[in-house]
Write a protein that holds these residues in place. Structure first.
Motif, mmCIF file in Angstrom:
data_model
loop_
_atom_site.group_PDB
_atom_site.id
_atom_site.type_symbol
_atom_site.label_atom_id
_atom_site.label_comp_id
_atom_site.label_asym_id
_atom_site.label_seq_id
_atom_site.Cartn_x
_atom_site.Cartn_y
_atom_site.Cartn_z
ATOM 1 N N ARG A 10 33.898 32.175 29.379
ATOM 2 C CA ARG A 10 33.078 33.394 29.427
ATOM 3 C C ARG A 10 31.644 33.075 29.849
ATOM 4 O O ARG A 10 31.031 33.826 30.608
ATOM 5 C CB ARG A 10 33.092 34.074 28.058
ATOM 6 N N ARG A 11 31.123 31.961 29.363
ATOM 7 C CA ARG A 11 29.747 31.600 29.715
ATOM 8 C C ARG A 11 29.628 31.289 31.198
ATOM 9 O O ARG A 11 28.697 31.744 31.870
ATOM 10 C CB ARG A 11 29.294 30.396 28.881
ATOM 11 N N TYR A 12 30.595 30.531 31.729
ATOM 12 C CA TYR A 12 30.530 30.168 33.140
ATOM 13 C C TYR A 12 30.808 31.361 34.039
ATOM 14 O O TYR A 12 30.227 31.486 35.113
ATOM 15 C CB TYR A 12 31.509 29.032 33.439
ATOM 16 N N VAL A 13 31.708 32.248 33.628
ATOM 17 C CA VAL A 13 31.952 33.471 34.413
ATOM 18 C C VAL A 13 30.670 34.297 34.496
ATOM 19 O O VAL A 13 30.332 34.835 35.553
ATOM 20 C CB VAL A 13 33.100 34.297 33.796
ATOM 21 N N ALA A 14 29.944 34.383 33.383
ATOM 22 C CA ALA A 14 28.676 35.117 33.402
ATOM 23 C C ALA A 14 27.656 34.455 34.330
ATOM 24 O O ALA A 14 26.844 35.131 34.966
ATOM 25 C CB ALA A 14 28.104 35.204 31.982
ATOM 26 N N MET A 15 27.718 33.120 34.440
ATOM 27 C CA MET A 15 26.782 32.405 35.305
ATOM 28 C C MET A 15 27.114 32.601 36.780
ATOM 29 O O MET A 15 26.228 32.749 37.621
ATOM 30 C CB MET A 15 26.817 30.903 34.989
ATOM 31 N N PHE A 74 38.591 36.945 36.866
ATOM 32 C CA PHE A 74 37.731 35.762 36.916
ATOM 33 C C PHE A 74 37.931 34.923 35.655
ATOM 34 O O PHE A 74 37.966 33.696 35.707
ATOM 35 C CB PHE A 74 36.266 36.165 37.059
ATOM 36 N N GLU A 75 38.050 35.591 34.501
ATOM 37 C CA GLU A 75 38.263 34.858 33.255
ATOM 38 C C GLU A 75 39.637 34.184 33.242
ATOM 39 O O GLU A 75 39.787 33.072 32.734
ATOM 40 C CB GLU A 75 38.110 35.798 32.056
ATOM 41 N N SER A 76 40.641 34.852 33.810
ATOM 42 C CA SER A 76 41.965 34.241 33.894
ATOM 43 C C SER A 76 41.925 33.007 34.787
ATOM 44 O O SER A 76 42.548 31.986 34.484
ATOM 45 C CB SER A 76 42.975 35.254 34.444
ATOM 46 N N ALA A 77 41.182 33.104 35.890
ATOM 47 C CA ALA A 77 41.027 31.939 36.764
ATOM 48 C C ALA A 77 40.312 30.818 36.018
ATOM 49 O O ALA A 77 40.668 29.638 36.151
ATOM 50 C CB ALA A 77 40.252 32.325 38.021
ATOM 51 N N GLY A 78 39.299 31.189 35.226
ATOM 52 C CA GLY A 78 38.592 30.190 34.430
ATOM 53 C C GLY A 78 39.506 29.503 33.439
ATOM 54 O O GLY A 78 39.369 28.303 33.166
ATOM 55 N N LYS A 79 40.482 30.239 32.901
ATOM 56 C CA LYS A 79 41.452 29.633 31.986
ATOM 57 C C LYS A 79 42.281 28.567 32.691
ATOM 58 O O LYS A 79 42.632 27.546 32.100
ATOM 59 C CB LYS A 79 42.378 30.709 31.406
ATOM 60 N N ARG A 93 35.213 25.686 39.778
ATOM 61 C CA ARG A 93 36.033 25.701 40.994
ATOM 62 C C ARG A 93 36.987 26.893 40.996
ATOM 63 O O ARG A 93 37.083 27.622 41.995
ATOM 64 C CB ARG A 93 36.821 24.393 41.098
ATOM 65 N N GLU A 94 37.694 27.113 39.885
ATOM 66 C CA GLU A 94 38.680 28.189 39.846
ATOM 67 C C GLU A 94 38.015 29.561 39.833
ATOM 68 O O GLU A 94 38.513 30.506 40.457
ATOM 69 C CB GLU A 94 39.584 28.023 38.618
ATOM 70 N N VAL A 95 36.897 29.690 39.117
ATOM 71 C CA VAL A 95 36.203 30.980 39.067
ATOM 72 C C VAL A 95 35.660 31.343 40.445
ATOM 73 O O VAL A 95 35.821 32.480 40.919
ATOM 74 C CB VAL A 95 35.072 30.961 38.022
ATOM 75 N N LEU A 96 35.006 30.393 41.106
ATOM 76 C CA LEU A 96 34.439 30.685 42.422
ATOM 77 C C LEU A 96 35.535 30.993 43.438
ATOM 78 O O LEU A 96 35.354 31.839 44.324
ATOM 79 C CB LEU A 96 33.579 29.518 42.901
ATOM 80 N N ARG A 97 36.677 30.347 43.307
ATOM 81 C CA ARG A 97 37.799 30.652 44.200
ATOM 82 C C ARG A 97 38.268 32.089 43.971
ATOM 83 O O ARG A 97 38.559 32.819 44.933
ATOM 84 C CB ARG A 97 38.939 29.669 43.939
ATOM 85 N N ALA A 98 38.333 32.508 42.701
ATOM 86 C CA ALA A 98 38.748 33.879 42.401
ATOM 87 C C ALA A 98 37.716 34.883 42.898
ATOM 88 O O ALA A 98 38.075 35.962 43.382
ATOM 89 C CB ALA A 98 38.963 34.042 40.894
ATOM 90 N N VAL A 99 36.423 34.539 42.769
ATOM 91 C CA VAL A 99 35.362 35.431 43.258
ATOM 92 C C VAL A 99 35.487 35.601 44.770
ATOM 93 O O VAL A 99 35.388 36.717 45.295
ATOM 94 C CB VAL A 99 33.973 34.872 42.893
ATOM 95 N N ARG A 100 35.724 34.513 45.463
ATOM 96 C CA ARG A 100 35.859 34.615 46.924
ATOM 97 C C ARG A 100 37.067 35.470 47.302
ATOM 98 O O ARG A 100 36.988 36.329 48.172
ATOM 99 C CB ARG A 100 36.005 33.221 47.535
ATOM 100 N N ASP A 101 38.192 35.240 46.626
ATOM 101 C CA ASP A 101 39.397 35.997 46.954
ATOM 102 C C ASP A 101 39.228 37.488 46.669
ATOM 103 O O ASP A 101 39.758 38.329 47.400
ATOM 104 C CB ASP A 101 40.594 35.462 46.162
ATOM 105 N N ALA A 102 38.493 37.810 45.589
ATOM 106 C CA ALA A 102 38.364 39.213 45.188
ATOM 107 C C ALA A 102 37.259 39.945 45.941
ATOM 108 O O ALA A 102 37.449 41.074 46.401
ATOM 109 C CB ALA A 102 38.091 39.289 43.676
ATOM 110 N N ASP A 103 36.098 39.316 46.058
ATOM 111 C CA ASP A 103 34.930 40.019 46.598
ATOM 112 C C ASP A 103 34.581 39.628 48.027
ATOM 113 O O ASP A 103 33.882 40.374 48.718
ATOM 114 C CB ASP A 103 33.706 39.757 45.705
ATOM 115 N N HIS A 104 35.034 38.460 48.477
ATOM 116 C CA HIS A 104 34.679 37.995 49.822
ATOM 117 C C HIS A 104 35.899 37.358 50.495
ATOM 118 O O HIS A 104 35.863 36.192 50.889
ATOM 119 C CB HIS A 104 33.525 36.985 49.746
ATOM 120 N N PRO A 105 36.986 38.136 50.657
ATOM 121 C CA PRO A 105 38.230 37.548 51.158
ATOM 122 C C PRO A 105 38.162 37.078 52.602
ATOM 123 O O PRO A 105 39.024 36.329 53.041
ATOM 124 C CB PRO A 105 39.243 38.698 51.008
#
Length: 294
Positions: free
Chosen positions: A77-82, A94-99, A126-138
């Motif tokens: 949660r902390r890293y997702v917020a960052m 994003f949190e699921s990717a972080g898991k 790595r996993e959170v940023l990958r999810a962010v790219r896939d969701a918001d910047h595909p």
């Protein structure tokens, strides 16, 4: 189980580290037990006492891994917020990717390498940023997405000097960010496809979705899939961690039970559909080697 919070000062942080150390020590102990028992199983030497011991150790290993996951979920949660915007509608994904990143960190952690929180930072990121790219910047490739923060910062710096209404000098922004002008253009002018139902260019009004080729497997692919799944059940599953084994077993009915959807498995594990899909992908990637030899 509640996650230990890290914002309560030194006592909470010390309690967090102590609890983590105890859980990882227990996990390592169970891992060593499982290695011995699985070696016996592979050699066909399990007796009436060893077989129940193996099943019990597997359950305990899964339980302690899940407990470590819960204790450390505050890191996700902390890293997702960052790394993301709180207004994003994809926070759950994003949190699921972080898991997924947290599970990777748990499976690879060595206490000799320092505190777990520091070790887990990179895989979660790595996993959170990958999810962010896939969701918001595909439409951005991974290399461009990695440079995006520097490019946006360089663009802001340029506009502060030239004025908010000045046309952006892509060459100047590239120089400030240390990237190529082509990267700046791809990041600042990235095309967006908001929906597959958007009409595609042409005289007819068919959507992009209707123009995509069908992805349903043919008869040959189904036969090969069933062959691979038998190989997975017979040889590959012991090489996976408990979470990966659970997902593949439930997803493909490897234990003879009906196959379950990603959503149903996610509800059982407390993950989103996307989170389960990522675990499935990771597990299948691990099995790629053994399946070739099967």
């Amino acid at each position: 189980m509640d996650t230990v919070q890290l914002d309560g000062g030194r006592p909470a942080a010390k309690e967090f580290r102590t609890r983590n150390d105890e859980l990882f020590a227990r996990r390592k102990e169970l891992q060593e037990q499982l290695a011995v028992l699985r070696a016996k199983a592979d050699a066909g030497e399990l007796d009436t006492l060893s077989e129940p011991a193996l099943r019990r150790a597997e359950r305990q290993f899964e339980d302690v891994t899940l407990e470590i996951l819960n204790v450390n979920f505050g890191l996700v949660r902390r890293y997702v917020a960052m790394f993301t915007s709180r207004s994003s509608k994809h926070i759950e994904d994003f949190e699921s990717a972080g898991k997924v990143g947290l599970l990777w960190a748990i499976s690879s952690y060595d206490p000799k390498r320092g505190p777990f929180a520091g070790w887990a930072f990179k895989p979660i990121q790595r996993e959170v940023l990958r999810a962010v790219r896939d969701a918001d910047h595909p439409n951005l490739n991974p290399g461009d997405f990695e440079k995006r923060p520097a490019i946006l910062a360089a663009e802001r710096a340029f506009l502060e000097e030239a004025g908010p209404d000045a046309p952006v000098d892509h060459a100047d922004v590239a120089r400030r960010a240390g990237v190529t002008e082509a990267q700046v253009l791809r990041v600042l002018d990235a095309p967006r496809l908001d929906s597959l139902q958007t009409p595609a260019p042409g005289e007819d009004e068919t959507s992009w979705e209707e123009r995509l080729p069908a992805l349903s497997p043919g008869v040959e692919e189904e036969v090969l899939l069933q062959f691979d799944l038998r190989a997975i059940g017979g040889r590959g599953l012991p090489s996976l961690d408990p979470r990966e084994r659970y997902v593949l077993t439930r997803r493909f009915g490897l234990d003879g039970e009906p196959e379950q959807s990603l959503r149903v498995i996610g509800e059982r594990l407390g993950l989103s559909r996307e989170g389960v899909r990522q675990i499935q992908q990771k597990a299948l990637a691990k099995l790629a080697g053994p399946l070739v030899d099967a």
